[in-house]
Motif scaffolding. Structure first.
Motif, PDB file in Angstrom:
ATOM      1  N   SER A   2       1.210  -1.122   0.446  1.00 18.60           N
ATOM      2  CA  SER A   2       0.207   0.128   0.218  1.00 18.60           C
ATOM      3  C   SER A   2       0.683   1.463  -0.394  1.00 18.60           C
ATOM      4  N   ASN A  15      -0.452  -2.450   4.062  1.00 17.24           N
ATOM      5  CA  ASN A  15      -0.388  -3.971   4.173  1.00 17.24           C
ATOM      6  C   ASN A  15       0.268  -4.513   2.759  1.00 17.24           C
ATOM      7  N   ARG A  61      -9.073 -13.827  -0.036  1.00 15.81           N
ATOM      8  CA  ARG A  61     -10.156 -13.915  -0.646  1.00 15.81           C
ATOM      9  C   ARG A  61     -10.234 -14.177  -2.425  1.00 15.81           C
ATOM     10  N   THR A  80      -3.980 -11.275   1.522  1.00 14.70           N
ATOM     11  CA  THR A  80      -3.251  -9.218   2.201  1.00 14.70           C
ATOM     12  C   THR A  80      -2.257  -9.722   3.484  1.00 14.70           C
ATOM     13  N   TYR A 131      -0.928  -7.726   6.632  1.00 13.36           N
ATOM     14  CA  TYR A 131      -1.318  -6.906   7.053  1.00 13.36           C
ATOM     15  C   TYR A 131      -0.348  -5.566   8.519  1.00 13.36           C
TER      16      TYR A 131
HETATM   17  C1  LIG Z   1      -4.464  -1.469   1.965  1.00  9.96           C
HETATM   18  O1  LIG Z   1      -3.695  -0.485   2.864  1.00  9.96           O
HETATM   19  C2  LIG Z   1      -4.316   1.050   2.247  1.00  9.96           C
HETATM   20  C3  LIG Z   1      -4.063   1.997   2.697  1.00  9.96           C
HETATM   21  O2  LIG Z   1      -4.455   2.182   4.219  1.00  9.96           O
HETATM   22  C4  LIG Z   1      -5.907   0.506   2.169  1.00  9.96           C
HETATM   23  O3  LIG Z   1      -6.340   1.509   1.263  1.00  9.96           O
HETATM   24  C5  LIG Z   1      -6.306  -0.627   1.269  1.00  9.96           C
HETATM   25  O4  LIG Z   1      -7.429  -0.704   1.172  1.00  9.96           O
HETATM   26  C6  LIG Z   1      -5.650  -1.751   2.364  1.00  9.96           C
HETATM   27  N1  LIG Z   1      -5.799  -3.159   1.730  1.00  9.96           N
HETATM   28  C7  LIG Z   1      -6.339  -4.043   1.993  1.00  9.96           C
HETATM   29  C8  LIG Z   1      -6.613  -4.873   0.763  1.00  9.96           C
HETATM   30  O5  LIG Z   1      -6.685  -3.682   2.953  1.00  9.96           O
END
Ligand SMILES: *[C@@H]1O[C@H](CO)[C@@H](O)[C@H](O)[C@H]1NC(C)=O
Ligand SMILES: *[C@@H]1O[C@H](CO)[C@@H](O)[C@H](O)[C@H]1NC(C)=O
Ligand SMILES: *[C@@H]1O[C@H](CO)[C@@H](O)[C@H](O)[C@H]1NC(C)=O
Length: 389
Positions: A288, A299, A332, A349, A351
Motif C-alpha cells: 500500500s 499492507n 479472498r 493481504t 497487514y
Molecule cells: C491497504 O492499505 C491501504 C492504505 O491504508 C488501503 O487503502 C487498502 O484498502 C488496504 N488494502 C486492503 C486489501 O485492505
C-alpha cells in the motif's frame, strides 16, 4: 427463466425439501445414508422408484437393510393412458414421435421441468393445467426433439409440515423415437468442445430411442474410437463422456447411431485439448506504500489470476518473521471477466501494524498450485523518525 434454470432450481429445492422432510418427519438415523445415495452433479434420482408395478409394490431407492422410514405412498408422477387410466412412470419411457404425452403430478403447488424449447414454440404443443390436488402436463404431436428429462415437484413441505408418507418429486426420461431422427436434432452442424486436462468432457449426442446402437468415431484418420467404459463411457440419456482427457482425443469426433437398418451421423464435435492452467502461477505483489512513517500501518497484497476454482496456497516471507508477532493475513478470491474469459483473482493481504525500523525490508509472496509455485517480492522502506520526535 428457462427450463434448465428451473431444473437446477428445482433440484436445489428438492434437496432442501428432502432435508426439511427428513428433519421434521423422521428419525435422523437414516440421514447420512440417504445423503450418500444422492447422485452427484445436482441430478436427483426420483424419490420413488418407478416400474410398471402396482403402486404398493414399488421398490424403494433405499438400502434394504434399513427399516422403511415411511410406507410407499402412491407415486407422484403418473402417465395418463386414457380416461381414468394411469401408469406409474419408469425411470425412462420409450414413446414414438407423433404420440401425445400426458403426465399427471400429484400435489398442490406443482412445478414442471421439461425440454426448454417446448416453452417458446409458435404453435404451442405444451399445455399445463393445475388442479387442486394435481397438475397435468400434455405434449401433443411429440417430436424427436422433445426427448429428454421430464420432472415435477411440489412445494408443500415448505410452508406447512410435510405430509406423512408422501414423496414430492417425480422424474422420468422420455424418448420419442423417430425413424428419421436417430439423434435429437440440434441447430448446429458442429460444436466446439474444450477437453480440459482436469475435468470430464461430454459429447452430447443423445439418441431418440434407447434401442439405437451408438458408436464414437474420429474424422481424420477415419476410425472408431474405442469406448472402454473407463476412459470413455456411454450413457443412452446423455451421450459419450470422456472421463480422462488426453491430447490424443482432440480433433473432430462424431457419433453414429444405427437402428433397424438406418444409420445416422450426429453433430460433429471439434475437441480442443486445453492443458490449463499449464504453468505455475505468476503472482504480483503490491504494497500500500513503498515508504512508511514509523508507527504507520501498511499492507502488502499478493494477487494470482488463474482458472476458476483452482486452489492456491499463499506463503509469505517478511522481515522479523522469526521474531513472532505474526502479521494478520487475509485471503479472498473473486471471479473476474477478462477478455471474454472468466478468471479467478485470488488475493492474500498481509497487514503490518505500526511500522518500525525492523519491519523494513523485503516482502515475498509465494503462490502454490497443482501446477507449481511462483513467487515475487516488493520492498517496503520505513522512513527515519522525524528529527526531534
Ligand atoms: C491497504 O492499505 C491501504 C492504505 O491504508 C488501503 O487503502 C487498502 O484498502 C488496504 N488494502 C486492503 C486489501 O485492505
Ligand atoms: C397435431 O397434429 C395434428 C395432425 O397432424 C394437427 O391437426 C394439429 O393441429 C397438431 N397440433 C398442434 C398443436 O400442432
Ligand atoms: C485409458 O487411459 C490410460 C491413460 O490415460 C491408458 O494407459 C489406458 O490404456 C487407457 N485404456 C484404454 C482401454 O484405452
Amino acid at each position: 427463466m428457462n427450463a434448465k434454470a428451473w431444473a437446477v432450481l428445482g433440484c436445489c429445492l428438492l434437496l432442501l425439501i428432502a432435508a426439511e422432510c427428513h428433519k421434521k418427519g423422521k428419525p435422523p438415523k437414516s440421514t447420512g445414508k440417504k445423503a450418500a445415495k444422492e447422485p452427484r452433479g445436482g441430478e436427483l434420482k426420483p424419490l420413488q422408484a418407478a416400474g410398471r408395478l402396482p403402486a404398493q409394490a414399488l421398490p424403494r431407492h433405499q438400502p434394504t437393510a434399513q427399516p422403511p422410514v415411511k410406507a410407499a405412498g402412491p407415486p407422484v408422477l403418473l402417465r395418463v393412458l386414457g380416461p381414468g387410466r394411469f401408469q406409474a412412470v419408469a425411470e425412462a419411457l420409450a414413446l414414438r414421435a407423433g404420440d401425445t404425452l400426458e403426465l399427471r403430478c400429484r400435489g398442490r403447488a406443482v412445478r414442471w421441468s421439461h425440454p426448454a424449447h417446448l416453452e417458446d414454440e409458435e404453435r404451442p404443443r405444451l399445455r399445463i393445467k393445475h388442479f387442486e390436488k394435481y397438475s397435468q402436463m400434455q405434449v401433443v404431436n411429440a417430436t424427436a426433439a422433445d426427448t429428454g428429462q421430464y420432472s415435477c415437484w411440489s412445494f408443500q413441505c415448505l410452508d406447512t409440515r410435510c405430509q406423512d408418507g408422501e414423496d414430492r418429486t417425480g422424474k422420468t426420461f422420455i424418448f420419442f423415437a423417430d425413424p428419421q431422427e436417430l439423434f435429437i436434432p440440434t441447430e448446429n452442424y458442429y460444436e466446439v468442445l474444450q477437453l480440459r486436462a482436469n475435468r470430464p468432457t461430454l459429447l452430447p449426442c443423445q439418441v431418440t430411442s434407447p434401442l439405437a446402437r451408438v458408436t464414437l468415431h474420429r474424422e481424420f484418420p477415419p476410425e472408431e474410437v474405442p469406448v472402454d467404459g473407463v476412459n470413455i463411457s456411454y450413457d443412452v440419456q446423455r451421450g459419450f463422456m470422456i472421463h480422462r482427457s488426453q491430447p490424443s482425443y482432440a480433433g473432430s469426433l462424431f457419433c453414429i447411431a444405427s437402428l433397424d437398418g438406418v444409420r445416422q451421423i450426429s453433430t460433429k464435435y471439434m475437441l480442443i485439448y486445453i492443458n490449463y492452467p499449464s504453468s505455475p502461477p505468476k503472482p504480483t505483489v503490491r504494497a500500500s506504500a513503498t515508504a512508511v512513517q514509523p508507527g504507520e500501518s501498511f499492507n502488502v497484497t499478493c494477487t494470482v489470476l488463474g482458472e476458476p476454482e483452482a486452489s492456491i496456497t499463499f506463503t509469505w516471507a517478511y522481515p522479523r518473521q522469526q521474531l513472532g508477532r505474526p502479521p494478520y493475513v487475509r485471503e479472498r478470491a473473486a471471479l473476474r471477466r477478462q477478455g471474454g474469459q472468466v478468471r479467478q483473482e485470488a488475493e492474500s493481504t498481509l497487514y503490518v501494524d505500526e511500522a518500525r525500523a525492523g519491519t523494513q525490508g523485503l516482502y515475498t509472496c509465494q503462490a502454490q498450485t497443482l501446477e507449481g509455485a511462483g513467487s515475487t517480492s516488493t520492498r517496503v522502506r520505513v522512513l527515519p523518525a522525524p528529527a526531534g520526535a
